[in-house]
Every structure is written in structure tokens, then in C-alpha cells.
Motif scaffolding. Structure first.
Motif, PDB file in Angstrom:
ATOM      1  N   GLN A  78       0.795  -1.240   0.047  1.00  9.76           N
ATOM      2  CA  GLN A  78      -0.116  -0.044   0.019  1.00  9.76           C
ATOM      3  C   GLN A  78       1.066   1.442   0.081  1.00  9.76           C
ATOM      4  OE1 GLN A  78      -3.132  -0.109  -0.561  1.00  9.76           O
ATOM      5  NE2 GLN A  78      -3.343   1.928  -0.521  1.00  9.76           N
ATOM      6  N   ALA A  79       1.886   1.339   0.596  1.00 10.43           N
ATOM      7  CA  ALA A  79       2.952   2.343   0.901  1.00 10.43           C
ATOM      8  C   ALA A  79       3.242   2.922  -0.364  1.00 10.43           C
ATOM      9  CB  ALA A  79       3.790   2.117   1.945  1.00 10.43           C
ATOM     10  N   LEU A  80       3.467   1.845  -1.626  1.00 12.01           N
ATOM     11  CA  LEU A  80       4.053   2.338  -2.705  1.00 12.01           C
ATOM     12  C   LEU A  80       3.145   2.343  -3.882  1.00 12.01           C
ATOM     13  CD1 LEU A  80       7.031  -0.222  -2.832  1.00 12.01           C
ATOM     14  CD2 LEU A  80       7.141   2.252  -2.207  1.00 12.01           C
ATOM     15  N   ALA A  81       1.687   2.695  -3.393  1.00 12.14           N
ATOM     16  CA  ALA A  81       0.551   2.741  -4.581  1.00 12.14           C
ATOM     17  C   ALA A  81       0.947   3.866  -5.354  1.00 12.14           C
ATOM     18  CB  ALA A  81      -0.705   2.760  -3.502  1.00 12.14           C
ATOM     19  N   PHE A  82       1.560   4.887  -4.972  1.00 10.35           N
ATOM     20  CA  PHE A  82       1.482   6.164  -5.534  1.00 10.35           C
ATOM     21  C   PHE A  82       2.800   6.874  -5.654  1.00 10.35           C
ATOM     22  CE2 PHE A  82      -2.946   5.922  -4.263  1.00 10.35           C
ATOM     23  CZ  PHE A  82      -3.370   5.642  -5.472  1.00 10.35           C
ATOM     24  N   ARG A  83       4.024   5.938  -5.564  1.00 14.36           N
ATOM     25  CA  ARG A  83       5.184   6.407  -5.284  1.00 14.36           C
ATOM     26  C   ARG A  83       6.477   5.474  -5.698  1.00 14.36           C
ATOM     27  NH1 ARG A  83       8.369   5.340  -0.909  1.00 14.36           N
ATOM     28  NH2 ARG A  83       7.069   4.776   0.810  1.00 14.36           N
ATOM     29  N   ALA A  84       7.423   6.031  -5.900  1.00 17.89           N
ATOM     30  CA  ALA A  84       8.579   5.048  -6.525  1.00 17.89           C
ATOM     31  C   ALA A  84       9.127   4.700  -5.011  1.00 17.89           C
ATOM     32  CB  ALA A  84       9.448   5.704  -7.204  1.00 17.89           C
ATOM     33  N   PRO A  85       9.907   3.539  -4.883  1.00 17.18           N
ATOM     34  CA  PRO A  85      10.227   3.352  -3.527  1.00 17.18           C
ATOM     35  C   PRO A  85      11.405   3.979  -3.351  1.00 17.18           C
ATOM     36  CG  PRO A  85      10.920   1.658  -5.287  1.00 17.18           C
ATOM     37  CD  PRO A  85       9.817   2.457  -5.776  1.00 17.18           C
ATOM     38  N   SER A  86      12.096   4.233  -2.274  1.00 20.45           N
ATOM     39  CA  SER A  86      13.567   4.780  -1.900  1.00 20.45           C
ATOM     40  C   SER A  86      14.767   3.412  -2.364  1.00 20.45           C
ATOM     41  CB  SER A  86      13.659   5.218  -0.593  1.00 20.45           C
ATOM     42  OG  SER A  86      13.708   3.881   0.044  1.00 20.45           O
TER      43      SER A  86
END
Ligand SMILES: Cc1cc2nc3c(=O)[nH]c(=O)nc-3n(C[C@H](O)[C@H](O)[C@H](O)COP(=O)(O)O)c2cc1C
Length: 203
Positions: free
Chosen positions: A144-152
Motif C-alpha cells: 500500500q505504501a508504494l501505491a502512488f510513489r517510487a520506492p526509496s
């Protein structure tokens, strides 16, 4: 502009390699996303789109990236004979390539491919439980945390275990130019010793 026409086998082969090479950096051309064919575990053909990451013309090697959990891995292990297809409508050219695939999961080449991958590309290797696996609900398998962003960079490293670099050494390149009033077809084949055999075919 006059219709481009091809009457020289060597020049035609150069043009075919150029068409493919252009696909590496240029996301707007069809050669950026060839279709890769494998033989399925059931013996039936399997096709999928895949991004062309690199091309070494001298060695005749195309480089692709994939998830080591995807079904193509097992298919290639069982039968490394693969084909690739590109149709460039603007140039009116079809390429049919066939050759032998090799897998790189845990070597220097795979490491280099992973290092060169953008964070958004690395994100695809963080899906769970893996490409092609069943889901109980609609979703994309990402946390869920990566639904709308690229990973670090740190987050992305979990994906390294699923990253595979796929190389295909081309044995045969079939080139077809199909315009209304001019058609050409050429076949280029490299023997196991690397000797090039070129010929015209009826389109
Ligand atoms: C435009 C586009 C680009 C794609 N690029 C890749 C890619 O570079 N690597 C990859 O493994 N799958 C890529 N895919 C997904 C594959 O087509 C395929 O669905 C996935 O690799 C699973 O294939 P498999 O189950 O036959 O192994 C792409 C799909 C599309 C539509």
C-alpha cells in the motif's frame, strides 16, 4: 519524399540494427517494446511485451529485464529458444528475430542491470506474491505504501532478489519491408561459428 527502398543486403542489415538500437533510448518507437515469444511448459507458444534495455550489435545480443518469478523464466530454462517481433509502422518494417536466451540472476551483469534501473522500474520487483500469481481481490500486488510513489533506494533493494536480466543472442533476423508498391524481404542467419549468411526472400 521518395519511398525508401532497399537493394543492398549489408545496408539492409545495418538499417535493421539501427531500427532496433533506436528502441533502447526512445520510448516512442515500437522497437522499445518488442514482443518476446517463448515455448510454454505445455509446448504452446507464449507472447508478451517486454522493454528493450540494451543492444550489442557486434555480439548480436539484446538485453531485457524481467522478474525471476515470472513464468518465462521456467520456460526459458526448459527451452532457451526464443523469438522477438517488432513492427515499425512508420518505417513499414517488420523484424522477426530468433535466438538463444540466457538468464542472469546473481552475477555481475544482473548487478549492473539492477544498478542502472530507475526506482520506478525497481518498484515492479516488489510485487507480492509474484507476476502471474492469483489474487483474491483486484490489485497490483504492491505494498500500500508504494501505491502512488517510487520506492526509496533502500526500499527498492528488497526487489533485487526478484530481478533477472535476460539476454538473447540473435541467430536469425528476418527483415520485411512492405509498402504499397515496393516490397523486400531479407533473411540474415549467423552460423554457430558466427559466419553471416544473407539472402533475399520473396516478401
Ligand atoms: C508496455 C509493456 C512493457 C512491459 N515491459 C516488461 C519488461 O520490461 N519486463 C517484463 O518482464 N515484463 C514486461 N511487461 C509485462 C509482460 O508483458 C508480461 O505480462 C510479464 O512479464 C509476465 O509475463 P510471463 O508471465 O509470460 O512471464 C510489459 C508489458 C507491457 C504492456
Amino acid at each position: 519524399m521518395p519511398t525508401p527502398f532497399y537493394d543492398d543486403l549489408n545496408a539492409t542489415l545495418d538499417a535493421a540494427w539501427r531500427l532496433l538500437q533506436q528502441g533502447v533510448p526512445d520510448i516512442r518507437v515500437p522497437a522499445h517494446v518488442p514482443t518476446l515469444a517463448t515455448v510454454g511448459l505445455d509446448g504452446k507458444p507464449k507472447l508478451r511485451s517486454i522493454i528493450l534495455r540494451a543492444l550489442d550489435i557486434k555480439q548480436r545480443v539484446l538485453t531485457l529485464h524481467t522478474d525471476s518469478r515470472s513464468s518465462k523464466l521456467e520456460e526459458i530454462r526448459q527451452n532457451p529458444a526464443v523469438s522477438l517481433h517488432v513492427y515499425d509502422a512508420a518505417q513499414k518494417i517488420q523484424l522477426q528475430l530468433s535466438g538463444q536466451a540466457s538468464l542472469h540472476l546473481d552475477d555481475a551483469q544482473a548487478d549492473a542491470g539492477w544498478r542502472a534501473s530507475r526506482m520506478l522500474s525497481r518498484r515492479t520487483y516488489l510485487v507480492h506474491p509474484g507476476p502471474g500469481k492469483p489474487l483474491d481481490e483486484p490489485g497490483n500486488g504492491l505494498p500500500q505504501a508504494l501505491a502512488f510513489r517510487a520506492p526509496s533506494s533502500t526500499e527498492s533493494e528488497q526487489g533485487r532478489a526478484h530481478f533477472a536480466l535476460l539476454q538473447v543472442q540473435i541467430e536469425t533476423l528476418d527483415w520485411l519491408y512492405l509498402a504499397h508498391y515496393s516490397q523486400r524481404r531479407a533473411q540474415f542467419h549467423w552460423t554457430p561459428e558466427g559466419k553471416l549468411q544473407s539472402r533475399w526472400l520473396v516478401p
